[in-house]
Design an enzyme around this catalytic site. Structure first.
Site, PDB file in Angstrom:
ATOM      1  N   PRO A  55      15.394   1.955  -6.331  1.00  0.00           N
ATOM      2  CG  PRO A  55      16.171   2.698  -4.275  1.00  0.00           C
ATOM      3  CD  PRO A  55      15.563   3.175  -5.553  1.00  0.00           C
ATOM      4  CB  VAL A  56      13.781  -3.681  -6.354  1.00  0.00           C
ATOM      5  CG1 VAL A  56      12.664  -4.698  -6.380  1.00  0.00           C
ATOM      6  CG2 VAL A  56      14.264  -3.394  -7.765  1.00  0.00           C
ATOM      7  CB  ALA A 110       4.120   1.710 -10.606  1.00  0.00           C
ATOM      8  CB  ALA A 111       8.868   3.445 -12.300  1.00  0.00           C
ATOM      9  CG  LEU A 123      11.565   4.893  -3.262  1.00  0.00           C
ATOM     10  CD1 LEU A 123      13.021   5.180  -3.593  1.00  0.00           C
ATOM     11  CD2 LEU A 123      10.914   6.152  -2.705  1.00  0.00           C
ATOM     12  N   GLY A 124       7.855   2.731  -5.694  1.00  0.00           N
ATOM     13  CA  GLY A 124       7.069   2.492  -6.914  1.00  0.00           C
ATOM     14  C   GLY A 124       7.883   1.968  -8.083  1.00  0.00           C
ATOM     15  CG  ASP A 139       2.509   2.604  -5.833  1.00  0.00           C
ATOM     16  OD1 ASP A 139       2.019   3.424  -5.034  1.00  0.00           O
ATOM     17  OD2 ASP A 139       3.320   1.729  -5.499  1.00  0.00           O
TER      18      ASP A 139
HETATM   19  C1  MEV Z   1       2.230   1.318  -1.836  1.00  0.00           C
HETATM   20  O1  MEV Z   1       3.033   2.289  -2.494  1.00  0.00           O
HETATM   21  C2  MEV Z   1       1.089   1.969  -1.150  1.00  0.00           C
HETATM   22  C3  MEV Z   1       0.134   1.039  -0.422  1.00  0.00           C
HETATM   23  O2  MEV Z   1      -0.911   1.856   0.082  1.00  0.00           O
HETATM   24  C4  MEV Z   1      -0.429  -0.024  -1.317  1.00  0.00           C
HETATM   25  C5  MEV Z   1      -1.383   0.513  -2.375  1.00  0.00           C
HETATM   26  O3  MEV Z   1      -1.895   1.612  -2.272  1.00  0.00           O
HETATM   27  O4  MEV Z   1      -1.640  -0.236  -3.330  1.00  0.00           O
HETATM   28  C6  MEV Z   1       0.821   0.383   0.764  1.00  0.00           C
END
Ligand code: MEV
Length: 314
Positions: free
Chosen positions: A101-102, A110-111, A106-107, A152
């Site tokens: 999910p966007v 990055a994925a 859940l990253g 991430d």
């Molecule tokens: C995002 O998955 C985590 C945060 O700490 C942002 C980051 O670390 O870049 C909210």
């Protein structure tokens, strides 16, 4: 003609989100049940250098040159060209899909970057080593939110539990005992940039109380690391609860997330907290394996739109 395929997992942050942006440690683990996928198909009959992007889930079906300058996929192609010192890629079709999910913590960004970098570099005949994949994905993370810590892209690219401190060598974690986690989606979409940006404004206006909160989160992450290694689940659950309370105080939780965290406790979770940027997205609950289904059902009854049960194994 061969196609080049790569995928990358989602991630959850077990401890330390937000404080990690301010130099404190955090712990994150990959989640394999949902994945981003990239497929590169050579397109030798297309005009020279044309990269055609197909991403049906976000309604993209166009040449990369038609995308706005700041589009993450356009930026990714640009970074790859710079990295390999080439003017253009050989003509190809890049198909991107994802079950992550966007804007849900859940990253997914990055994925997608990691999967595309891997598939495209394989297509170029020079698969990138993992550290370059992570570094390039970090550059793209900066588009999603201006000040990413880098956690991430690191956990997604290395696909291993990490203890992460911005600017320091990555440390991989081994867990002493399997961890069972239930991930509950609040259903509310919240791009990471929004809570990260709001917290930055609050910190700029009055840094002292936030620095204190970040310090306390840092201590929790350090203590969690030791407990993960020894496999002390009960203590880890308590640390998750404490971390959630501090995230509430930072102003990055939401009524939906707090409600799901409370529901997880009532159903017998050892601890629970929001995970990722907050204001929406997902929460996680640490559970005894035999209670996972029960906690998952309780979360669904309490408004979670979706749940996942995942395990972190030694
Ligand atoms: C995002 O998955 C985590 C945060 O700490 C942002 C980051 O670390 O870049 C909210």
């Amino acid at each position: 003609m061969p196609a080049f395929t790569a995928s990358a997992p989602a991630k959850i942050i077990l401890f330390g989100e937000h404080a990690v942006v301010y130099g404190r440690p955090a712990i994150a683990v990959p989640v394999q049940q949902v994945q981003a996928r990239a497929v590169v198909i050579p397109d030798p009959l297309a005009p020279r250098g044309r990269v055609w992007i197909q991403a049906p889930e976000i309604n993209l079906d166009c040449a990369v040159g038609e995308l706005p300058e700041e589009n993450p996929l356009r930026k990714l192609i640009q970074l790859l060209q710079e990295h390999f010192q080439i003017d253009h890629l050989p003509a190809c079709i890049l198909r991107v899909s994802s079950t992550i999910p966007v804007a849900a913590g859940l990253g997914s960004g990055a994925a997608i970057s990691v999967a595309c970098l891997r598939a495209l570099s394989a297509f170029l005949g020079a698969p990138l080593p993992v550290e370059h994949v992570s570094d390039l994905a970090y550059e793209i993370e900066k588009i999603y939110h201006g000040t990413p810590s880098g956690i991430d892209n690191t956990v997604v690219a290395y696909d291993r539990p990490v203890y992460f401190v911005h600017g320091q060598p990555i440390e991989f974690l081994s867990v002493g005992q399997p961890l069972t986690l239930v991930i509950g989606d609040s259903g509310r979409r919240s791009p990471t940039s929004e809570p990260v940006g709001a917290l930055r404004q609050a910190w700029l206006a009055n840094s002292v109380p936030y620095e204190e909160l970040f310090d306390r989160v840092g201590e929790i992450a350090r203590s969690a690391r030791a407990n993960l290694e020894t496999g002390s689940l009960l203590h880890l659950g308590n640390l998750m609860d404490e971390n959630h309370t501090l995230l509430v105080q930072m102003g990055v939780s939401s009524p939906e997330l707090d409600h799901l965290v409370a529901a997880a406790h009532t159903a017998g979770a050892l601890g629970a907290k929001l995970s990722g940027g907050g204001w929406g997205g997902n929460m996680i609950a640490l559970v005894e394996p035999e209670l996972a289904e029960q906690v998952s059902a309780a979360l669904l009854q309490s408004g979670a739109t979706h749940t996942l049960i995942t395990q972190v194994r030694p």
